[in-house]
Scaffold this active site. Structure first.
Site, PDB file in Angstrom:
ATOM      1  N   HIS A  34       1.178  -0.887   0.010  1.00 47.23           N
ATOM      2  CA  HIS A  34       0.506   0.247  -0.209  1.00 47.23           C
ATOM      3  C   HIS A  34       0.957   0.866  -0.098  1.00 47.23           C
ATOM      4  O   HIS A  34       1.693   1.108   1.244  1.00 47.23           O
ATOM      5  CB  HIS A  34      -0.573   0.219   0.926  1.00 47.23           C
ATOM      6  CG  HIS A  34      -2.339   0.922   1.549  1.00 47.23           C
ATOM      7  ND1 HIS A  34      -1.623   2.130   1.474  1.00 47.23           N
ATOM      8  CD2 HIS A  34      -2.951   0.776   1.335  1.00 47.23           C
ATOM      9  CE1 HIS A  34      -3.119   2.772   1.533  1.00 47.23           C
ATOM     10  NE2 HIS A  34      -4.280   1.723   1.570  1.00 47.23           N
ATOM     11  N   ARG A  75      -6.459   9.727  -0.152  1.00 50.15           N
ATOM     12  CA  ARG A  75      -6.600  10.675  -0.746  1.00 50.15           C
ATOM     13  C   ARG A  75      -7.947  10.515  -1.933  1.00 50.15           C
ATOM     14  O   ARG A  75      -7.863  11.704  -2.943  1.00 50.15           O
ATOM     15  CB  ARG A  75      -5.305   9.728  -1.805  1.00 50.15           C
ATOM     16  CG  ARG A  75      -3.766  10.281  -2.001  1.00 50.15           C
ATOM     17  CD  ARG A  75      -2.725   8.789  -2.152  1.00 50.15           C
ATOM     18  NE  ARG A  75      -2.968   7.437  -1.874  1.00 50.15           N
ATOM     19  CZ  ARG A  75      -3.250   6.119  -1.798  1.00 50.15           C
ATOM     20  NH1 ARG A  75      -2.764   6.001  -3.304  1.00 50.15           N
ATOM     21  NH2 ARG A  75      -3.129   5.709  -1.162  1.00 50.15           N
TER      22      ARG A  75
END
Lengths: 248, 611
Positions: free
Chosen positions: B240, B260
């Site tokens: 990740h 994000r």
């Protein structure tokens, strides 16, 4: 960044049953570590069998509840920099629940209480039109942040000092009951049980539970007090009492 | 050995693992009230690694953008897998995810809402439209709590909490049960079962920096391998892109992609928003190449393309690594992630409460005011036990697999939000299939020699001659894997293999002190065998795949090689415990789905590398 090493003196409760003692350890740590890191170091270097219940190490699973210097805390979210470098740190298991071994307690009572709570009961047409507005679910979502660390149960006087496990569900489950009672689509009438089975009246609003909650859920103000009010409305409102007496 | 006192338990369906997959599987199996279901949980109920999932669960409701549907979700998933996923499984995933999400709502999950009162959906990397149902940034907790609250009312489910499995009991390629012990009392237990579901999760604990919690030691892969199950795609491990980079003792803890999704962007030490420089050709049609366009997208302009921070995870992770390698990293070898410059404090606290809380507590940072450091962290295994697409059964009769323990759905790379979808969709399917199969089977006697072997394996850490420190060995292995697997060349992988062969011997000599009751050293010693075995499987298949694809990045084969896109490396135990690998070809995509894929021909990159 200021990371520096020092030797932390720890006194950790070890043993089970009658055979319990405080064992001293000196652990080389740095100030950025959390208490759980220091205990892991003891496991690695000296005592592989030191029992600790832990899992995510990120404050999300609620497994590593214990008492540090007498205060209920998550071991993984307690930074060493928040404690004295020179004084002995005392780590004990949660006081309220039966001890298994070292820092691990038997919290199975909580699961039994949870089982007594009737499941969420949406209306029959919920499947076709599952609509809820955000403002209706804001408070319910706040309650559902609970990670079931049971620190609130540990600190609650009704359970900790008076052992009223038979008549009081404890703050954790007052929060769960509130999340159902205040769910915009729950059809179950929960007030009688909140009063009679789960013992909402036993809480005397000292707010200790709210203080220890790692998720900062306003347990007393938003969950327990409103439930108490709903119970009072139902059972102790003199007008309603008369109406019920007359009309059944 | 026969003097050992054993507890015997019998279940029609035994579910190993109590994360989202295991709980959903158990609920499915328990719908047949004549069956008795057992769940094995390494932890307490409701604590499994699923609680760490943050961003959301993918389902193409189209509540936020009505253009979304199963076809787009299928294209995104299959393309995101680098065309290496099993298309049949991807199709099932996208077909069934919405109903599984709605079902959770009927069971009490409280998703965030749209202004019209429908389930709100959020943007995530690789998804064309806002698709992830979520509750702030604690979706996994909501999912597991909902399943937990459902399961406590199923009277034919028996929970074995804080229980460790040490061996699958298999005879003539047929599952008979499992062997393990109750960690609280230390008592040894024989679980007799007609069918067994492996819902054992992932392997993040192979690496130093990982988002995975304590359980992620890969036990399931190793137990299944030992029992003769086939494993696929073990070379594909997802890092990740945004784990916490600081302070060191919490490095790796996840910072959800939701940050994000809500508009945060990545910066290097020079303040440059660098992701615009890393848009691969195959995604060029979908991602904005200027800040101006990315901003318009965030404001809701349908004609603007998405910000490149929302590229697939492998791409973003590689970009951060490149920036750091080029000397543009943050003080702790990471990149800066900034949400404060995009959203106001109230919005951040409402939509990302657990991120706010996590950074405030662990890093003493206020993400509503300042940027923070993030770096790639080992997150998800795409590979795992191979299963039949229609039943979730492995090559061992009666042994089923689902969730992260299983391989096939996500191919070379998994999209965010597809893991939570995977566990509820395939958890249920495995539970259904195992229950149906259990009805046709009867309990079988477990041969004494299998039980004797299991006792021997289980109690080995208490033997006086076993003195290897399992905690230190684990640290050593994780550091080694971080370097050698991270570097990933023929040379480094071969070196890792050699070290692991030595560690395998050391793992068999791991010991603990004290007695059997709640002894974490015992568990740690036993899990070292699994960790080493799974590391070997990962390294072996990484050596086989001479290309870079998704979560598999080879330093000496940087390009994606279309000619081996459909090749599957299948690993199985040889007669002496060695790993035997054979190649298979993935089934070609059906005519019907080829037509679906053709609808998206504006893409820069297509199935089988066709432009």
């Amino acid at each position: 960044m200021a990371e520096y090493n020092y030797n932390l003196k720890m006194s950790v409760q070890r043993g089970s049953g009658e055979d319990i003692s405080m064992v001293n350890y000196e652990v080389e740590v740095d100030s950025k570590m959390v208490v759980l890191d220091a205990l892991h170091k003891i496991q690695t270097d000296e005592a592989p069998d030191l029992s600790i219940r832990w899992n995510c190490k990120a404050g999300k699973c609620g497994s590593c509840s214990a008492e540090i210097n007498g205060k209920p805390k998550l071991l993984c979210m307690s930074k060493l920099s928040d404690f004295s470098e020179t004084e002995v740190m005392v780590v004990k298991p949660m006081h309220t629940f039966p001890l298994i071994k070292d820092l691990v307690t038997d919290v199975s009572w909580n699961y039994l209480v949870n089982k007594k709570i009737k499941p969420f009961s949406p209306p029959d047409n919920f499947k076709d039109d599952p609509k809820m507005m955000q403002q209706e679910v804001d408070r319910v979502q706040e309650f559902r942040k609970c990670i079931e660390c049971f620190l609130c149960q540990d600190v609650c006087h009704v359970l900790r000092s008076h052992q009223r496990f038979d008549v009081f569900a404890g703050p954790r489950f007052m929060v769960r009951l509130a999340s159902l009672e205040m769910h915009p689509l729950d059809t179950e009438d929960r007030i009688p049980e909140i009063k009679n089975v789960f013992g909402s009246g036993l809480c005397n609003i000292t707010k200790c539970c709210t203080e220890v909650c790692p998720e900062s859920i306003p347990i007393t103000d938003e969950a327990i007090i409103p439930l108490k009010e709903r119970v009072v409305d139902r059972y102790y409102d003199p007008l309603k009492w008369i109406v019920r007496k007359i009309f059944g | 050995m026969s003097e050992e006192k054993l507890i015997h338990k019998e279940y029609d369906v035994l579910v190993i693992g109590a994360g989202g997959t295991g709980l959903r599987a158990a609920i499915a199996a328990a719908q047949d009230k004549e069956l008795k279901i057992g769940i094995i949980s390494k932890t307490l109920l409701g604590k499994a690694h699923t609680v760490m999932a943050e961003g959301g669960v993918a389902g193409s409701f189209g509540n936020v953008n009505p253009n979304d549907n199963w076809k787009v979700h299928f294209r995104d998933t299959f393309k995101g897998s680098y065309w290496h996923g099993n298309w049949r499984l991807a199709k099932i995933l996208v077909d069934e995810a919405p109903e599984r999400i709605l079902e959770l709502e009927r069971w009490g999950a409280v998703w965030d809402r749209t202004p019209e009162g429908k389930i709100l959906q959020r943007n995530f990397g690789g998804h064309a439209y806002p698709r992830l149902a979520h509750i702030g940034d604690r979706t996994g907790l909501e999912l597991i709590r909902t399943l937990e609250e459902h399961i406590i009312h199923e009277d034919n489910i028996d929970l074995n909490m804080e229980t460790t499995i040490t061996k699958l009991l298999v005879k003539d390629n047929k599952i008979l049960g499992a062997f393990g012990f109750d960690r609280v009392t230390g008592q040894l237990i024989v679980f007799k079962a007609k069918t067994v579901i492996m819902a054992t999760g992932g392997l993040g604990k192979l690496f130093t920096i990982t988002s995975n919690s304590w359980e992620g030691t890969g036990d399931g892969y190793s137990l299944a391998f030992e029992a003769g199950a086939e494993l696929i795609d073990m070379e594909f491990i997802q890092f990740h892109p945004t784990g916490m980079a600081y302070p060191p003792n919490v490095a790796g803890t996840l910072v959800t992609e939701g940050v994000r999704g809500e508009g945060a962007y990545l910066k290097n030490s020079e303040g440059e928003r660098f992701m615009f420089n890393y848009i691969p050709e195959k995604f060029s049609k979908d991602y904005a190449d200027t800040e101006e366009e990315a901003n318009r997208w965030l404001e809701g302009d349908e004609n603007a393309r998405k910000p490149p921070e929302l590229l697939t995870r492998d791409v973003v992770a590689a970009a951060i690594r490149s920036e750091v390698a080029a000397g543009r990293g943050s003080p702790h070898g990471a990149a800066w992630l900034d949400i404060a410059c995009v959203r106001d404090a109230d919005y951040i606290k409402k939509k990302l409460p657990s991120m706010y809380h996590q950074m405030k507590t662990l890093s003493k940072l206020d993400i509503t005011k300042e940027a923070f450091e993030v770096a790639p962290t080992a997150h998800h295994a795409m590979g795992g036990m191979r299963y039949k697409w229609d039943t979730n059964e492995t090559n061992i009769s009666g042994l089923y697999a689902a969730g992260e323990a299983a391989g096939g759905v996500h191919g070379g790379n998994r999209l965010g939000g597809n893991a939570l979808a995977d566990i509820i969709v395939f958890g249920k399917r495995a539970g259904d299939a195992a229950a149906i199969a259990a009805k046709t089977k009867s309990f079988e006697d477990i041969p004494q020699n299998l039980i004797d072997e299991a006792i021997e394996v289980t109690l080995a850490p208490f033997k006086e001659e076993n003195t290897e420190n399992p905690y230190l060995l684990h640290e050593e292995l994780r550091d080694m894997m971080t370097v050698e697997y991270g570097f990933s060349t023929e040379e480094s992988l071969t070196k890792a293999k050699k070290i692991l062969e030595e560690m395998k011997v050391r793992a068999s000599k791991c010991g603990t002190s004290g007695d059997r009751a709640y002894n974490p050293g015992w568990d740690q010693a036993l899990s070292m065998k699994h960790v080493v075995q799974v590391a070997l499987l990962t390294i072996e298949s990484s050596l086989m795949r001479k290309e870079s694809r998704g979560g598999h990045a080879r330093g000496d084969y940087l390009e994606t090689d279309t000619s081996i896109q459909d090749i599957l490396y299948v690993q199985k135990r040889g007669p002496n415990g060695e790993i035997v690998v054979h190649e298979e070809i993935l089934e070609p995509v059906s005519e019907e789905l080829l037509k679906v894929l053709a609808e998206f021909k504006d893409d820069g990159y297509q199935y089988h590398g066709k432009k």
